[in-house]
Design an enzyme around this catalytic site. Sequence first.
Site, mmCIF file in Angstrom:
data_model
loop_
_atom_site.group_PDB
_atom_site.id
_atom_site.type_symbol
_atom_site.label_atom_id
_atom_site.label_comp_id
_atom_site.label_asym_id
_atom_site.label_seq_id
_atom_site.Cartn_x
_atom_site.Cartn_y
_atom_site.Cartn_z
ATOM 1 N N TYR A 170 8.428 2.715 11.638
ATOM 2 C CA TYR A 170 7.463 1.603 11.509
ATOM 3 C C TYR A 170 8.209 0.281 11.325
ATOM 4 C CZ TYR A 170 4.065 -1.480 9.225
ATOM 5 O OH TYR A 170 3.284 -2.555 8.885
HETATM 6 P P1 NAD Z 1 -5.335 -1.187 9.886
HETATM 7 O O1 NAD Z 1 -4.789 0.084 10.417
HETATM 8 O O2 NAD Z 1 -6.508 -1.120 8.977
HETATM 9 O O3 NAD Z 1 -5.678 -2.184 11.071
HETATM 10 C C1 NAD Z 1 -5.089 -2.115 12.333
HETATM 11 C C2 NAD Z 1 -6.213 -1.981 13.361
HETATM 12 O O4 NAD Z 1 -5.615 -2.025 14.650
HETATM 13 C C3 NAD Z 1 -6.972 -0.659 13.265
HETATM 14 O O5 NAD Z 1 -8.370 -0.897 13.167
HETATM 15 C C4 NAD Z 1 -6.635 0.066 14.556
HETATM 16 O O6 NAD Z 1 -7.729 0.816 15.061
HETATM 17 C C5 NAD Z 1 -6.256 -1.075 15.479
HETATM 18 N N1 NAD Z 1 -5.280 -0.695 16.505
HETATM 19 C C6 NAD Z 1 -4.136 0.007 16.337
HETATM 20 N N2 NAD Z 1 -3.498 0.151 17.518
HETATM 21 C C7 NAD Z 1 -4.260 -0.503 18.444
HETATM 22 C C8 NAD Z 1 -4.132 -0.713 19.837
HETATM 23 N N3 NAD Z 1 -3.105 -0.205 20.534
HETATM 24 N N4 NAD Z 1 -5.090 -1.425 20.476
HETATM 25 C C9 NAD Z 1 -6.152 -1.924 19.791
HETATM 26 N N5 NAD Z 1 -6.328 -1.747 18.464
HETATM 27 C C10 NAD Z 1 -5.389 -1.040 17.811
HETATM 28 O O7 NAD Z 1 -4.109 -1.920 9.171
HETATM 29 P P2 NAD Z 1 -4.107 -3.201 8.226
HETATM 30 O O8 NAD Z 1 -3.703 -2.755 6.879
HETATM 31 O O9 NAD Z 1 -5.335 -4.001 8.421
HETATM 32 O O10 NAD Z 1 -2.855 -3.970 8.838
HETATM 33 C C11 NAD Z 1 -2.993 -5.087 9.707
HETATM 34 C C12 NAD Z 1 -1.616 -5.489 10.180
HETATM 35 O O11 NAD Z 1 -0.807 -5.835 9.065
HETATM 36 C C13 NAD Z 1 -0.851 -4.388 10.910
HETATM 37 O O12 NAD Z 1 -0.097 -4.983 11.928
HETATM 38 C C14 NAD Z 1 0.066 -3.829 9.847
HETATM 39 O O13 NAD Z 1 1.220 -3.234 10.395
HETATM 40 C C15 NAD Z 1 0.389 -5.092 9.070
HETATM 41 N N6 NAD Z 1 0.774 -4.844 7.679
HETATM 42 C C16 NAD Z 1 -0.136 -4.361 6.794
HETATM 43 C C17 NAD Z 1 0.238 -4.154 5.467
HETATM 44 C C18 NAD Z 1 -0.733 -3.619 4.438
HETATM 45 O O14 NAD Z 1 -0.313 -3.408 3.304
HETATM 46 N N7 NAD Z 1 -2.007 -3.422 4.754
HETATM 47 C C19 NAD Z 1 1.553 -4.436 5.064
HETATM 48 C C20 NAD Z 1 2.446 -4.931 6.000
HETATM 49 C C21 NAD Z 1 2.050 -5.159 7.298
#
Ligand code: NAD
Length: 362
Positions: A170
């Site tokens: 990741y």
């Molecule tokens: P999440 O999984 O709830 O949201 C990501 C969304 O993207 C999901 O609804 C999923 O269905 C959609 N998705 C995934 N692959 C896809 C694709 N190929 N095409 C279309 N849609 C797709 O995650 P989150 O916690 O809301 O995270 C949002 C962003 O922040 C992500 O990029 C994640 O890596 C990053 N992030 C989150 C955290 C955290 O603590 N939540 C920390 C660091 C980074």
Amino acid sequence: IRASAAPRRPPGSASGAGMSVLVTGAAGFVGTHCSLALRKRGDGVVGVDNFNAYYDPSLKKARAALLATHGVFVVEGDINDGRLLAKLFDVVPFTHVLHLAAQAGVRYAMENPASYVHSNVAGLVTLLEACKDADPQPAVVWASSSSVYGLNDKVPFSERDRTDRPASLYAATKKAGEEITHTYNHIYGLSVTGLRFFTVYGPWGRPDMAYFSFTRNILQGKPITVYRGKDHVDLARDFTYIDDVVKGCLASLDTAGRSTGTGGKKRGPAPYRIFNLGNTSPVTVPNLVAILEKHLRVKAKKNVVEMPGNGDVPFTHANISLAREQLGYKPTTNLDAGLKKFVKWYLSYYGYTRGGSKNLRQ
Ligand code: NAD
């Protein structure tokens, strides 16, 4: 789509100036909150999400239903679908893209490594291609991650610190995303802002994250597995409340500056920025559990085991000076107050009454 993407505020007004924003991953945790906040202040939003089954798709559908009641339509589709993206840009001249779609989580890479390459590398490139070909080109703000700091032991992590030792696939794909977006910035003039989020939590959160799965198990009377680092050192995370992260995302959109290219050609230098969005106040996992126990009014059955070395890092801690200076970013919610709000949402969403006598969704 046209109606919901049209900003209600006239262009040129303060803070955001009537943006039209494509939010990828809009049915995700952070995507839902950001879309709601943008809509609330009058910006136009169109979402795209593939509603994949990495975690409970019904939670994603429920978030999308909430968004629909606020005038945000979430198109069901994959960011690898270049034709869909081109069509969206054709219909709506997006001023900004808030790119949050990704395969999140570090441990799932053991099971499905290809999903990280699909969404975080190939999907990112497809999206950037659509952005660079769009006329006008949007400014891109996207979610990187604190995981890029990897096995760095110098804390707090600042944006200038080394990011060459990822501890998981990741993290490696997020680091690759930083290189890829930088390339599109200097070759095609795309304005790019990468945001390194630090363990975001809150209502409508992600069921795969520890605070969420701990809550579920504690309420169901099941044991929770608490990882401990080497030499019995507790793991610690810089837990950041969702509303603070949303403010950081909106401030990043507001200050992004213009892309300088059009139709795939660069016309001049464009901004490239990276910011930590953390809380600067790490909390150990045992303390996280104690706070949850307090708000749930239930004692956890704890299984403490050594961290298996499958992608987790021992600690995270953000230096947020740069975001404070350039974005006016200032987190205001501590873990105690934030978890109180999360627990309130959890009990209501899953149909619990106090005492756990009713549970409609699990
Ligand atoms: P999440 O999984 O709830 O949201 C990501 C969304 O993207 C999901 O609804 C999923 O269905 C959609 N998705 C995934 N692959 C896809 C694709 N190929 N095409 C279309 N849609 C797709 O995650 P989150 O916690 O809301 O995270 C949002 C962003 O922040 C992500 O990029 C994640 O890596 C990053 N992030 C989150 C955290 C955290 O603590 N939540 C920390 C660091 C980074």
